[in-house]
Design an enzyme around this catalytic site. Structure first.
Site, PDB file in Angstrom:
ATOM      1  N   ASP A  37     -48.867  -2.074  -0.470  1.00  0.00           N
ATOM      2  CA  ASP A  37     -49.800  -1.081  -1.021  1.00  0.00           C
ATOM      3  C   ASP A  37     -49.455   0.333  -0.551  1.00  0.00           C
ATOM      4  OD1 ASP A  37     -50.474  -1.983   1.493  1.00  0.00           O
ATOM      5  OD2 ASP A  37     -52.613  -1.691   1.225  1.00  0.00           O
ATOM      6  N   ASP A  51     -60.181 -12.323   0.135  1.00  0.00           N
ATOM      7  CA  ASP A  51     -61.321 -11.936   0.969  1.00  0.00           C
ATOM      8  C   ASP A  51     -62.236 -10.949   0.240  1.00  0.00           C
ATOM      9  OD1 ASP A  51     -59.522  -9.917   0.994  1.00  0.00           O
ATOM     10  OD2 ASP A  51     -59.300  -9.802   3.168  1.00  0.00           O
TER      11      ASP A  51
END
Lengths: 461, 658
Positions: B469, B388
């Site tokens: 993350d 994205d």
């Protein structure tokens, strides 16, 4: 009446058979001329059709390849063998015309070339051109071993071999892939169900029976038989390498099954140990390779590779095997220079030699030397405090390459027998308490060192 | 065959005279004669049979050979065969159902859409069928009860090629935010009802784009509080020939890929346009001295094929891109993303999903990274991208100029293309880089040794529902190392649909992000990004900075003078290293990332305000506090009392996304 009939039948049959024979003759002639048609005219000298066919097919193939900018190199063992004899002359006159067709005119079914995967883009255009030039081709694809070790990834299948056939000659193009561990790998040639098993006499191929591992070769552009080809710079060492290039893939599926039964130890200690063992193995491999000493994964390290494709976290050391005939006195100083001090030395070159080096933080590198007998191979062990000797017997084995912790290393090709000899039929069950004097399946008492030799055969630092 | 051939070749002539001689000689010996005759007959018969067999064999071989070499013509053969099929006359039965709680579409008895989930799938469902094969080419749902979804629908409908069959059905409610434009588009497709669709109406419609209408049904909602009655539309569609359904592009390698793609899926606009298809190969200018040409690029993807399409387009248009190094990792066995990958001629790898939600993403990342380094064993780095992201035209140029730092400076954790604080109003200088203590992700470079030696061995296992993350940002992993980021981001996060993402959140935090569009930016002073050089640089900068008027409200625009190109500094209160109270309030009023702390370097933040470099120093925690003139009191901003509760929920989720 009957007689006439018979005669008529006979005559008719004879006539038909005659017609067929005529047809056969015509067909045969037609077939031959189609096969070798162009070939007859151009090549000079007295080569028969078959021989010059090869030269022509190779020339056509090289033309095809260069028109698509695909860098291939010659790895045909028979030609390289011939080339190696004249290598000096070929090197010195890279452009000179050759007086006779020496290499590409020996009649063979195949000529073998290699191609580095990363140097070309898989393009359909090549095959279209090949077809236009009259080649028939076959592509052999299979799973990508670089993804095989990974759970649940399904990539596209990769091409492993190509065969380009023109008339009676075929070009075998072996695709080499770079693998972790800085080496080249080619896959085995396995025909799938629907493939034409008679496309070429596959059994006669030089590559593809097993997968193979090679160093990255330096290449040399030469002109032989008026054809410009790349060849390995040192054909003889390439041929030597080829003779024991067989590669074993780790048994990833079994390893996954193993981890289902015995979940992997992901503790910080285990992670740390694996990291240290890996760097120790890398250092040992570098040192021994520099010395040109052939070694393989032995004992626990070999078991780790075979059973779980990884270092066994509770094994606490790294074990290597070396044939005693490959022993060099430089081994000890070389390791010391590499920052691995000698921890102990047991036995002597003639009997039961074993070296132990101290790696970083208590991780030990054990090197066992193996002695070959007529029907078995053994290595020795020594108990420091009692001077007792032990002997570990193995069935005979040869060495294969494999990839382990991003390293190209040897393991016994007959790994199962090797592991079973060492650990018994229950090798699949992890054992955490291990006594090197009694736990191994193949340990035997081997007497005691004479007291006067102790100073020599039991050295502890 | 060659061995026995010469034999019969000679025999017959001999045999004949042989036979005649025998015939007279042995006339009387009946038995012998009979035997000979039978023998001869047998022999001849065998010859005939063998010959027939030979003919058949050679013919078959010749035929096979022809077939092999005729692969070239495969496509044309297909085209020739088509008219012979009775495709022209084929009819599809279509059933479309619309109701409050359930919608379904069945084509020839096969259910191609069924949605009866609660609280899901509200709005207008659209299905696109291939007019020749009847295959489903696209399936979308537009929640036109919510704002802006109708615009997305218009966009989508405009992209669908003429001639395709469109099926519409409403679940629950689809008219509240269905604006005039959208209604007109539906009307132009032939719908009679669309312009009058209203609150809680049920509606189904089947029509061909730019052609006939196959059926429409509508049930009006009798009252505001109730829904219209369920409607079921049954109709027939006449399929056209494949010829008519396809475009006639010149036969090239690229167009073959395009053809394969366009016959399978819809909704990609001009890539499938017959007249003027948009290119699928971009050939951007190569980069001079490209240091990242051989760096593998891993694109992490899920099942958002339209996103992937947009992403790959921008990636392949970036200068210095090397398509051969790109691998797309698809989380799951989805066909359409793979179709997109193949359209661009890239390689794609599918990954069987492991675990759920965040852990699934995290396992997918691990598998993708491991695979990348396995596939490119020579690589020292890998570029990690997500599906994205838009990629800046100078993305590779930016990396090429900075990658040596990652190789040489041990104190670096990553290079990222994303500046968390780089909004339209806070980023200015495309040639400027920062060092930050946080890992932004969203287009970043990973060092192989970091991955192989540290991250991979202890990557969170599937049963830990961690974000990869967040895990990477934990001090145990980061170990005080920093990332290099540009002032103006080289990636743009356009994803609105996602695991931790929604439209509101995207608009608030991502839409206004600045994105570099200038090619070939020469980065300024890259060497000053090294660990020690950077300190010197910061001290120099603080030395030259003008201290702002701390009596003013830092949220006000007037806090920063109306100048350009100056360096200003302000001091905020920061009691210890983890005290971000004032910073969070400041970030909030500056409309930058405030959901957690990003972009700091030793208690210092760097951004731009009104085209002036604007430094914020946390006192006394920051080592740069010494630069504060003793007369200045650091600004303290109090967090508002508990009214933020509502925002706190997306805040946690949001922090995870980026």
């Amino acid at each position: 009446m009957q007689k006439i009939n018979r005669n008529v039948v006979l005559a008719l049959l004879s006539l038909t058979s005659l017609i067929f024979l005529l047809f056969q003759l015509c067909y045969y002639k037609f077939y031959l001329s189609q096969k070798n048609g162009a070939a007859f005219s151009k090549i000079r000298g007295s080569q028969s059709g078959q021989e010059s066919t090869r030269w022509h097919v190779v020339r056509k193939f090289l033309g095809l390849i260069s028109s698509h900018n695909i860098p291939v190199y010659l790895i045909d063992p028979l030609i390289l063998g011939l080339v190696d004899k004249d290598i000096e002359q070929i090197r010195s006159s890279p452009d000179g015309p050759s007086p006779e067709c020496k290499y590409f005119c020996t009649p063979r079914d195949f000529t073998t070339f290699a191609l580095l995967d990363k140097t070309w883009k898989h393009e359909v255009g090549l095959f279209r051109t090949a077809e236009k030039m009259g080649f028939q081709w076959l592509k052999i694809i299979n799973k990508d071993p670089r993804l095989d070790g990974m759970d649940d990834l399904s990539g596209m299948e990769i091409p492993l071999h190509y065969i380009f056939k023109l008339a009676s000659h075929a070009i075998h193009l072996v695709v080499f892939y770079e693998r972790s561990g800085n080496f080249l790998w080619h896959g085995p040639l396995r025909l799938k169900q629907h493939m034409d098993r008679k496309f070429v006499p596959f059994r006669k191929l030089h590559f593809g029976r097993y997968s193979g591992a090679y160093e990255k070769p330096e290449l040399l552009l030469v002109s032989i038989d008026d054809l410009k080809v790349q060849i390995p710079k040192n054909p003889s060492s390439f041929l030597e390498e080829m003779s024991h290039s067989r590669f074993l893939e780790c048994r990833y599926r079994e390893a996954r099954a193993f981890f289902q039964l015995y979940p992997d130890d992901a503790s910080l200690d285990a992670v740390e140990f694996r990291k240290k063992a890996k760097s120790l193995l890398h250092l040992a491999a570098l040192t021994l390779n520099n010395l040109g000493v052939k070694f393989w994964l032995s004992s626990g390290t070999c078991l780790g590779w075979y059973r779980q494709c990884n270092v066994i976290p509770h094994s606490k050391d790294v074990d290597l095997g070396i044939f005693i005939r490959d022993y060099k006195a430089d081994i000890i100083p070389a390791f010391q220079n590499a920052g691995l001090p000698l921890k102990h030395k047991f036995g002597k070159v003639e009997d039961s030699l074993e070296l132990s080096f101290q790696g970083e933080d208590d991780v030990k590198l054990d090197i066992f030397f193996f002695y070959e007998e007529d029907d078995h191979i053994w290595n020795g062990g020594t108990q420091a405090k009692s001077g007792k000797k032990f002997k570990y017997l193995f069935p005979k084995f040869t060495l294969c390459w494999t990839e382990f912790v991003e390293l190209k290393v040897h393991v016994p090709c007959e790994t199962l027998q090797y592991v079973e000899a060492n650990y018994g039929p229950e090798w699949k069950v992890p054992v955490k308490t291990w006594d090197w004097k009694s736990s191994p399946f193949n340990v035997q008492d081997n007497g005691v060192w004479p007291i006067d030799e102790w100073d020599n055969v039991i050295q502890i630092y | 065959m060659e061995e026995w051939k010469p034999n019969p070749a000679v025999k017959p002539h001999k045999k004949r005279s042989w036979y005649l001689a025998w015939k007279y000689k042995l006339m009387n010996q009946r038995a012998l004669r009979k035997l000979c005759q039978t023998g001869a007959v047998l022999f001849l018969l065998v010859t005939v049979i063998v010959n027939i067999k030979l003919i058949l064999d050679t013919r078959r071989a010749a035929y096979e050979e022809e077939e092999e070499s005729a692969q070239d013509y495969d496509d044309e053969m297909l085209n020739v065969e088509v008219p012979r099929h009775p495709v022209n006359k084929k009819v599809l039965d279509v059933e479309v159902y619309s109701s409050r709680s359930k919608v379904y579409v069945a084509v020839d008895g096969t259910t191609v859409l069924e949605d009866e989930a609660r609280e899901q799938g509200r709005g207008i469902h659209v299905i696109v069928l291939n007019q020749a094969t009847g295959h489903v080419m696209a399936k979308r749902v537009f929640d036109t009860y919510s704002p802006h979804e109708d615009e997305a629908m218009v966009l989508f409908l405009n992209m669908v090629a003429r001639g395709r069959i469109l099926i519409f059905t409403i679940k629950d409610e689809g008219s509240f935010h269905l604006k005039e434009t959208a209604k007109n588009v539906l009307k132009s497709l032939g719908s009679q009802v669309a312009p009058f669709l209203s609150w809680r109406d049920m509606w189904t419609f089947v029509g061909k784009k730019g052609g006939e209408v196959y059926g429409e049904k509508h049930a009006k909602s009798p009252a505001l509080s109730t829904w219209g009655d369920p409607v079921l539309l049954k109709t027939e569609i006449h399929l056209t020939s494949v010829e008519d359904a396809e475009c006639h592009w010149p036969d090239t390698e690229l167009n073959r890929r395009r053809k394969r793609f366009c016959s399978k899926v819809e909704g990609y606009g001009s890539v499938c346009s017959c007249k003027d298809p948009t290119p699928i190969e971009f050939n951007p200018d190569p980069l001079k001295d490209n240091k990242v040409f051989d760096v593998p690029v891993a694109v992490i993807a899920g099942n958002r094929p339209n996103y992937l399409y947009r992403m790959l387009r921008s990636l392949l248009s970036a200068q210095g891109v090397n398509p051969q190094m790109i691998t797309v990792f698809i989380d799951g066995y989805y066909e359409e993303p793979m179709d997109v990958v193949e359209l661009f001629g890239l390689s794609g790898i599918q990954h069987t999903p492991i675990s759920i939600k965040n852990a699934r993403v995290s396992q997918h990342y691990k598998a993708s990274l491991t695979a990348t380094f396995n596939l490119f064993p020579d690589a020292k780095f890998a570029v990690v991208l997500e599906e994205d992201l838009d990629i800046s035209v100078d993305f590779f140029s930016f990396l090429s100029q900075s990658i040596h730092l990652l190789e040489e400076d041990e104190s670096l954790y990553c290079i990222s293309a994303w500046n968390d604080q780089g909004y339209e109003h806070t980023a200015e200088d495309p040639s400027l880089l920062y060092r930050v203590e946080t890992m932004p992700g969203l287009g970043w470079v990973l060092r192989k040794s970091l991955y192989k030696d540290e991250l991979e061995p202890k990557w969170p296992t599937p049963e830990k529902l961690w974000d990869w993350d967040m895990w990477m940002r934990m001090p145990e992993q980061r170990k005080g190392r920093e990332c290099i980021i540009p002032d103006i981001s080289r990636s743009y996060h356009f994803g609105i649909v996602g695991l931790n993402m929604n439209g509101y959140f995207h608009e608030a935090y991502f839409k206004k992000h600045k994105f570099n569009t200038v090619p070939n930016v020469q980065l300024k002073n890259v060497e000053s990004l090294r660990k020690d050089n950077y300190e010197t640089e910061i001290h120099r900068l603080l030395g030259e900075a003008e201290v702002l008027d701390h009596s003013k409200n830092p949220c006000e625009d007037s806090f920063v003078p109306d100048t350009e190109g100056r360096v200003y500094v302000m001091f905020i209160k920061m009691e210890q290293e983890a005290d971000f109270t004032t910073w969070t309030q400041l970030a909030k009023c500056l409309h930058i990332w405030d959901l957690d702390v990003r972009g700091n370097h030793k208690g210092l933040w760097r951004l731009f305000r009104k085209k002036n470099h604007f430094l914020v120093v946390g006192v006394p925690a920051s080592p740069y506090s010494s630069k504060k003139p003793s007369s200045v009191t650091p600004i303290y901003m109090e967090p508002p009392a508990k009214e933020e509760g509502a925002v706190a929920v997306p805040a946690v989720a949001a922090a995870e996304q980026t």
